[in-house]
Structure formats: structure tokens, C-alpha cells
Enzyme design. Structure first.
Site, short mmCIF file in Angstrom:
data_model
loop_
_atom_site.label_atom_id
_atom_site.label_comp_id
_atom_site.label_asym_id
_atom_site.label_seq_id
_atom_site.Cartn_x
_atom_site.Cartn_y
_atom_site.Cartn_z
N HIS A 170 0.86 -1.19 0.00
CA HIS A 170 0.00 0.00 0.00
C HIS A 170 0.90 1.24 0.00
O HIS A 170 2.03 1.20 0.50
CB HIS A 170 -0.88 0.02 1.23
CG HIS A 170 -1.94 -1.03 1.24
ND1 HIS A 170 -3.06 -0.94 2.03
CD2 HIS A 170 -2.07 -2.19 0.55
CE1 HIS A 170 -3.82 -2.00 1.84
NE2 HIS A 170 -3.23 -2.78 0.95
N GLU A 211 0.85 3.87 1.79
CA GLU A 211 1.27 4.28 3.14
C GLU A 211 2.45 3.45 3.62
O GLU A 211 3.40 3.97 4.20
CB GLU A 211 0.13 4.11 4.15
CG GLU A 211 -1.13 4.87 3.83
CD GLU A 211 -2.14 4.01 3.08
OE1 GLU A 211 -1.78 3.42 2.04
OE2 GLU A 211 -3.30 3.94 3.52
N CYS A 219 -6.26 1.75 5.81
CA CYS A 219 -6.92 0.52 6.25
C CYS A 219 -6.33 0.10 7.60
O CYS A 219 -5.40 0.73 8.12
CB CYS A 219 -6.70 -0.57 5.21
SG CYS A 219 -4.99 -1.15 5.11
N CYS A 235 -2.45 -0.61 7.49
CA CYS A 235 -1.65 0.61 7.43
C CYS A 235 -1.76 1.41 8.73
O CYS A 235 -0.76 1.94 9.22
CB CYS A 235 -2.08 1.45 6.23
SG CYS A 235 -1.70 0.67 4.65
#
Length: 169
Positions: free
Chosen positions: A46, A48, A76, A79
């Protein structure tokens, strides 16, 4: 957030879900990334996570106290947990995520009082622009999927058999 939006658009152009993230410490960008999940076939890639990895490398530490994370979509749970572990001070996100948001929408991992660190959260920054990038991307995917479908053939078994010149058994 503008830099994160730029990274999100770049990710979308690579057929990644268009999310971008930037980590800033003392006014300096120390990590930035767009999603690379599809390209790397890595469910943890991801934006992040990638930006935090870069920032940790830059800082020479797993702890990023004093850092702010700017991201185009609410993080999410995965993260959000990483942001707590990295000791990010502040999470600034654009679009809210009603299906997976873990910074206040669906759950609030980053401000859970049971954890040993909590992040300040600012949501809805450039929300419309961030949401529009995602909406445009998914509308394109749906359109391409519709256009790629072959025309429907005969619906029933008897129609298929008749088309092939066979008797229905």
C-alpha cells in the site's frame, strides 16, 4: 496532499488502485509512494506502507516521531497499525473509506486508547479531488470490463444443443 494526489494518479496510470502517500518530517518529504500492489503482487504494498518504509530508511529508525503522513484515502487497518508502530504524529487523509477506513470511519486503530501510541487525525483534506481520482479509476475499470465481455450466447441448454445440431438428451 497535492504531492500525494500526483502519486495516486501515477499509480492509477499503472493500473494500481490510485492511492498516494507522503511522509513529511520537519517540512521535508522523507518518503513518498503510490500503491504498487498489482505490480509487485504484494498485498502489503500500500502507498502508506511504502512511504513509511522510505521514511524509516531515511531517518535510520523505525520510529518516526514528529512525522506527518498525507494520504489520499483513509488508511486501512494494516496501514493504521503500521502508523501506530512507527509513531507517526499525525495522519492527514483525503477521502473517507466506508469499507475499510481504520482512522475513524469503520474503526479507529490510530486513536485506540488501549495502544501505546495514538496519532492525531485530520480527514477530508481535498476530499472531493481525492475521491474523484478513485471514482474515475473504478468507473474506467467497470467500463473496460463491460466492453471486454463476449456477447451472450444462447441461454438455455436446449438452445445450445440446437445450435450445435445435437439432440437434447
Amino acid at each position: 496532499m497535492r504531492k500525494a494526489l500526483e502519486l495516486a494518479e501515477q499509480a492509477g496510470s499503472r493500473d494500481e488502485v490510485p492511492v498516494g502517500a507522503v511522509v513529511v518530517m520537519d517540512g521535508v518529504v522523507v518518503g513518498s509512494a503510490g500503491n504498487t500492489i498489482e505490480g509487485r503482487q504484494d498485498p502489503t504494498a500500500h502507498a502508506e506502507m511504502e512511504a513509511v518504509r522510505q521514511a524509516s530508511s531515511f531517518a535510520g529508525s523505525k520510529r518516526l516521531a514528529g512525522a506527518d503522513l498525507y494520504v489520499t484515502l483513509e488508511p486501512c487497518a494494516m496501514c493504521a497499525g503500521a502508523l501506530v508502530l512507527a509513531r507517526i504524529d499525525r495522519v492527514i487523509f483525503g477521502a473517507y473509506d466506508p469499507k475499510a477506513g481504520a482512522c475513524g470511519t469503520l474503526r479507529n486503530v490510530v486513536q485506540d486508547h488501549r495502544l501505546n501510541h495514538r496519532c492525531a487525525v485530520v480527514g477530508g483534506v481535498l476530499e472531493e479531488e481525492c475521491a474523484q481520482v478513485l471514482q474515475t479509476f473504478f468507473a474506467r475499470l467497470r467500463r473496460e470490463k463491460r466492453e471486454a465481455k463476449p456477447p451472450r450466447g444462447p441461454a438455455s441448454r436446449s438452445e445450445r444443443c440446437a445450435e450445435q445440431g445435437r439432440a437434447l438428451r
